[in-house]
Design a protein around this motif. Structure first.
Motif, PDB file in Angstrom:
ATOM      1  N   VAL A 213       0.839  -1.199   0.000  1.00  0.00           N
ATOM      2  CA  VAL A 213       0.000   0.000   0.000  1.00  0.00           C
ATOM      3  C   VAL A 213       0.875   1.250   0.000  1.00  0.00           C
ATOM      4  O   VAL A 213       1.877   1.322   0.712  1.00  0.00           O
ATOM      5  N   GLN A 214       0.473   2.227  -0.788  1.00  0.00           N
ATOM      6  CA  GLN A 214       1.228   3.481  -0.880  1.00  0.00           C
ATOM      7  C   GLN A 214       0.807   4.481   0.197  1.00  0.00           C
ATOM      8  O   GLN A 214       1.655   5.090   0.855  1.00  0.00           O
ATOM      9  N   TYR A 215      -0.513   4.660   0.371  1.00  0.00           N
ATOM     10  CA  TYR A 215      -1.025   5.571   1.391  1.00  0.00           C
ATOM     11  C   TYR A 215      -2.110   4.872   2.194  1.00  0.00           C
ATOM     12  O   TYR A 215      -2.911   4.120   1.640  1.00  0.00           O
ATOM     13  N   TYR A 216      -2.117   5.135   3.488  1.00  0.00           N
ATOM     14  CA  TYR A 216      -3.015   4.442   4.419  1.00  0.00           C
ATOM     15  C   TYR A 216      -3.804   5.487   5.195  1.00  0.00           C
ATOM     16  O   TYR A 216      -3.235   6.485   5.659  1.00  0.00           O
ATOM     17  N   VAL A 217      -5.113   5.252   5.347  1.00  0.00           N
ATOM     18  CA  VAL A 217      -5.959   6.189   6.094  1.00  0.00           C
ATOM     19  C   VAL A 217      -6.739   5.422   7.150  1.00  0.00           C
ATOM     20  O   VAL A 217      -7.320   4.366   6.870  1.00  0.00           O
ATOM     21  N   GLY A 218      -6.746   5.931   8.378  1.00  0.00           N
ATOM     22  CA  GLY A 218      -7.488   5.281   9.458  1.00  0.00           C
ATOM     23  C   GLY A 218      -7.694   6.218  10.625  1.00  0.00           C
ATOM     24  O   GLY A 218      -6.996   7.230  10.768  1.00  0.00           O
ATOM     25  N   SER A 219      -8.642   5.864  11.477  1.00  0.00           N
ATOM     26  CA  SER A 219      -8.967   6.662  12.647  1.00  0.00           C
ATOM     27  C   SER A 219      -8.372   6.047  13.904  1.00  0.00           C
ATOM     28  O   SER A 219      -8.535   4.854  14.149  1.00  0.00           O
ATOM     29  N   GLN A 220      -7.711   6.862  14.713  1.00  0.00           N
ATOM     30  CA  GLN A 220      -7.249   6.382  16.011  1.00  0.00           C
ATOM     31  C   GLN A 220      -8.422   6.036  16.914  1.00  0.00           C
ATOM     32  O   GLN A 220      -8.377   5.058  17.655  1.00  0.00           O
ATOM     33  N   ASP A 221      -9.439   6.840  16.860  1.00  0.00           N
ATOM     34  CA  ASP A 221     -10.564   6.720  17.786  1.00  0.00           C
ATOM     35  C   ASP A 221     -11.709   5.947  17.136  1.00  0.00           C
ATOM     36  O   ASP A 221     -11.618   5.512  15.983  1.00  0.00           O
ATOM     37  N   VAL A 222     -12.797   5.790  17.869  1.00  0.00           N
ATOM     38  CA  VAL A 222     -13.990   5.172  17.299  1.00  0.00           C
ATOM     39  C   VAL A 222     -14.605   6.124  16.279  1.00  0.00           C
ATOM     40  O   VAL A 222     -14.429   7.343  16.358  1.00  0.00           O
ATOM     41  N   GLU A 223     -15.315   5.553  15.314  1.00  0.00           N
ATOM     42  CA  GLU A 223     -16.058   6.344  14.344  1.00  0.00           C
ATOM     43  C   GLU A 223     -17.538   6.303  14.707  1.00  0.00           C
ATOM     44  O   GLU A 223     -18.046   5.243  15.079  1.00  0.00           O
ATOM     45  N   PRO A 224     -18.254   7.412  14.559  1.00  0.00           N
ATOM     46  CA  PRO A 224     -19.714   7.365  14.693  1.00  0.00           C
ATOM     47  C   PRO A 224     -20.302   6.439  13.631  1.00  0.00           C
ATOM     48  O   PRO A 224     -19.674   6.189  12.590  1.00  0.00           O
ATOM     49  N   GLY A 225     -21.517   5.949  13.868  1.00  0.00           N
ATOM     50  CA  GLY A 225     -22.140   5.000  12.954  1.00  0.00           C
ATOM     51  C   GLY A 225     -22.238   5.494  11.532  1.00  0.00           C
ATOM     52  O   GLY A 225     -22.109   4.710  10.574  1.00  0.00           O
ATOM     53  N   ALA A 226     -22.453   6.779  11.350  1.00  0.00           N
ATOM     54  CA  ALA A 226     -22.606   7.328   9.995  1.00  0.00           C
ATOM     55  C   ALA A 226     -21.324   7.264   9.188  1.00  0.00           C
ATOM     56  O   ALA A 226     -21.347   7.357   7.959  1.00  0.00           O
ATOM     57  N   GLY A 227     -20.186   7.117   9.866  1.00  0.00           N
ATOM     58  CA  GLY A 227     -18.925   6.956   9.156  1.00  0.00           C
ATOM     59  C   GLY A 227     -18.525   8.158   8.329  1.00  0.00           C
ATOM     60  O   GLY A 227     -18.689   9.306   8.738  1.00  0.00           O
ATOM     61  N   TRP A 228     -18.014   7.882   7.141  1.00  0.00           N
ATOM     62  CA  TRP A 228     -17.491   8.944   6.295  1.00  0.00           C
ATOM     63  C   TRP A 228     -18.603   9.762   5.635  1.00  0.00           C
ATOM     64  O   TRP A 228     -19.694   9.240   5.393  1.00  0.00           O
ATOM     65  N   PRO A 229     -18.285  11.003   5.266  1.00  0.00           N
ATOM     66  CA  PRO A 229     -19.217  11.822   4.476  1.00  0.00           C
ATOM     67  C   PRO A 229     -18.965  11.561   2.988  1.00  0.00           C
ATOM     68  O   PRO A 229     -18.333  12.356   2.294  1.00  0.00           O
ATOM     69  N   TYR A 230     -19.460  10.444   2.485  1.00  0.00           N
ATOM     70  CA  TYR A 230     -19.140  10.044   1.113  1.00  0.00           C
ATOM     71  C   TYR A 230     -19.583  11.082   0.083  1.00  0.00           C
ATOM     72  O   TYR A 230     -18.925  11.259  -0.949  1.00  0.00           O
ATOM     73  N   ASN A 231     -20.693  11.759   0.355  1.00  0.00           N
ATOM     74  CA  ASN A 231     -21.180  12.738  -0.628  1.00  0.00           C
ATOM     75  C   ASN A 231     -20.238  13.928  -0.761  1.00  0.00           C
ATOM     76  O   ASN A 231     -19.854  14.314  -1.870  1.00  0.00           O
ATOM     77  N   THR A 232     -19.848  14.521   0.349  1.00  0.00           N
ATOM     78  CA  THR A 232     -18.981  15.704   0.262  1.00  0.00           C
ATOM     79  C   THR A 232     -17.588  15.327  -0.210  1.00  0.00           C
ATOM     80  O   THR A 232     -16.980  16.036  -1.023  1.00  0.00           O
ATOM     81  N   PHE A 233     -17.069  14.211   0.285  1.00  0.00           N
ATOM     82  CA  PHE A 233     -15.733  13.776  -0.127  1.00  0.00           C
ATOM     83  C   PHE A 233     -15.678  13.472  -1.621  1.00  0.00           C
ATOM     84  O   PHE A 233     -14.803  13.968  -2.345  1.00  0.00           O
ATOM     85  N   LEU A 234     -16.613  12.667  -2.111  1.00  0.00           N
ATOM     86  CA  LEU A 234     -16.608  12.293  -3.524  1.00  0.00           C
ATOM     87  C   LEU A 234     -16.876  13.493  -4.425  1.00  0.00           C
ATOM     88  O   LEU A 234     -16.334  13.583  -5.536  1.00  0.00           O
ATOM     89  N   SER A 235     -17.694  14.400  -3.952  1.00  0.00           N
ATOM     90  CA  SER A 235     -17.962  15.601  -4.731  1.00  0.00           C
ATOM     91  C   SER A 235     -16.693  16.430  -4.911  1.00  0.00           C
ATOM     92  O   SER A 235     -16.372  16.879  -6.031  1.00  0.00           O
TER      93      SER A 235
END
Length: 396
Positions: A204-226
């Motif tokens: 893997v070239q780049y890795y993304v992860g959260s140190q802490d817990v994530e809320p159930g809704a997780g990522w904002p796929y709409n804003t990120f992908l936009s």
């Protein structure tokens, strides 16, 4: 719907899936592959996140492909995400029906990547595993009744992916696509750990992860992908990974998800070897402390910022706590510098600052003894010897 009709539909879906295997699309810039294991109590958020993806949809530059396991559906399906205006219902076409595929099987993730590569070829790959996560080992205590072990627990099968298997899946994926996976990320809790990232450093070239817990809704796929889609010709893989980290934090800092304490980090894996060596020097210096200073180091570890599990602690806060307890070493500056190179983006909405990387730091014999043998098999320990220091810290 009668039983005969439902069987006809299943057959049609299978035929559709088969037809795609014979007609690969043109090469695109990016494949965004999201492996959604919703065969658990997160199921409703899976549909929510796919609906967010549909606000943007695949384009002439990017395929958004989802393998979706749902607690409400006995069949695992693969979707080509298409843009729509329906925010309540998933309307993207099912391009393959996998029946009762095991979403906890790491080989199923590899098959998803292989299928995507054959039928939707792309130059760059961003692979996401979506589910509960618990860092590099099982969550010891969980009063919700939810099974959480490493990542991608399938409630139907009881199977899950270990940290080592997840890395194996990325290794196999890199072979399939002919180069390192451009970005791997976990839309899951507690995966911003050096031990997890280290396992996949050759794949893997780049890795993304959260140190802490994530809320159930997780990522904002709409804003990120936009944002990504609007700049897809100009953003490098490094910039995309950083964009995700920052957009996630923004979503919980008054953005689409309101205000919640969250963390997200993006790592440049080309620096992980130097990072491991810096840990090695710190571990060696601390291992040589006298008994009184080792006791101080243990107190410092207990005071270090932790994330859900008592033994998941912030790497650089540990150095700060050591210094507060009167323990210093020349290697501390080297570790801070190495982490500064390794961590491309450290984004958070927490009151107490964290530094972007968690490390295994047990402060009790029970925590250490439970996982020590397995830890010795991890690449991070093999490269840094960190477990040897931990044994000294615990056993004193």
């Amino acid at each position: 719907m009668n039983h005969h009709l439902s069987r006809v539909l299943v057959c049609l879906l299978l035929l559709i899936g088969t037809s795609y295997s014979h007609a690969a699309e043109e090469m695109k810039e990016w494949n965004f592959l999201v492996y959604i294991n919703g065969v658990n109590n997160l199921d409703s958020f899976g549909a929510q996140n796919i609906n967010q993806m549909e606000e943007v949809g695949s384009s002439d530059k990017m395929n958004i492909l989802v393998q979706w396991g749902s607690a409400k559906n006995p069949n695992v399906t693969r979707l080509l995400v298409k843009k729509d205006s329906d925010k309540k219902n998933v309307t993207s076409p099912v391009v393959q029906n996998l029946g009762g595929a095991d979403m906890g099987d790491w080989k199923e993730l590899v098959r998803f990547v292989e299928w995507s590569n054959q039928n939707y070829p792309a130059k760059h790959y961003f692979i996401v595993v979506w589910d509960h996560g618990s860092g590099w080992h099982i969550a010891k205590a969980n009063n919700t009744g939810t099974h959480i072990q490493d990542i991608s627990w399938d409630d139907r099968t009881g199977n899950y992916m270990t940290t080592e298997q997840l890395a194996q899946a990325m290794s196999e994926s890199a072979k399939i696509i002919g180069h390192k996976v451009d970005i791997y990320a976990s839309d899951a809790c507690l995966m911003g750990m050096v031990e997890v990232a280290s396992e996949m450093q050759t794949a893997v070239q780049y890795y993304v992860g959260s140190q802490d817990v994530e809320p159930g809704a997780g990522w904002p796929y709409n804003t990120f992908l936009s944002k990504w889609s609007s700049q897809i010709d100009s953003l490098s893989a490094k910039q995309v990974a950083t964009l995700l980290s920052k957009d996630y934090a923004a979503a919980y800092n008054g953005g689409i998800y309101g205000k919640r304490p969250v963390t997200m980090s993006a790592y440049d894996m080309s620096y992980i070897s130097a990072y491991e060596q810096a840990f090695k020097k710190v571990g060696q210096e601390l291992s040589n402390l006298n008994a009184a200073d080792i006791a101080k180091a243990n107190r410092a570890a207990s005071a270090t910022k932790y994330f859900t599990n008592w033994d998941y602690r912030d790497s650089l806060d540990f150095l700060t706590q050591l210094e507060k307890n009167g323990v210093t070493a020349g290697s501390f500056a080297d570790l801070r510098a190495a982490q500064n190179n390794f961590v491309m983006s450290n984004d958070q909405t927490q009151d107490q600052k964290t530094w972007g990387v968690s490390v295994w730091l047990p402060t009790s014999s029970s925590d250490y003894d439970t996982y020590a043998q397995r830890y010795e098999g991890l690449k991070f320990h093999q490269n840094s010897g960190w477990g040897s220091f931990l044994k000294r810290l615990i056993k004193k």
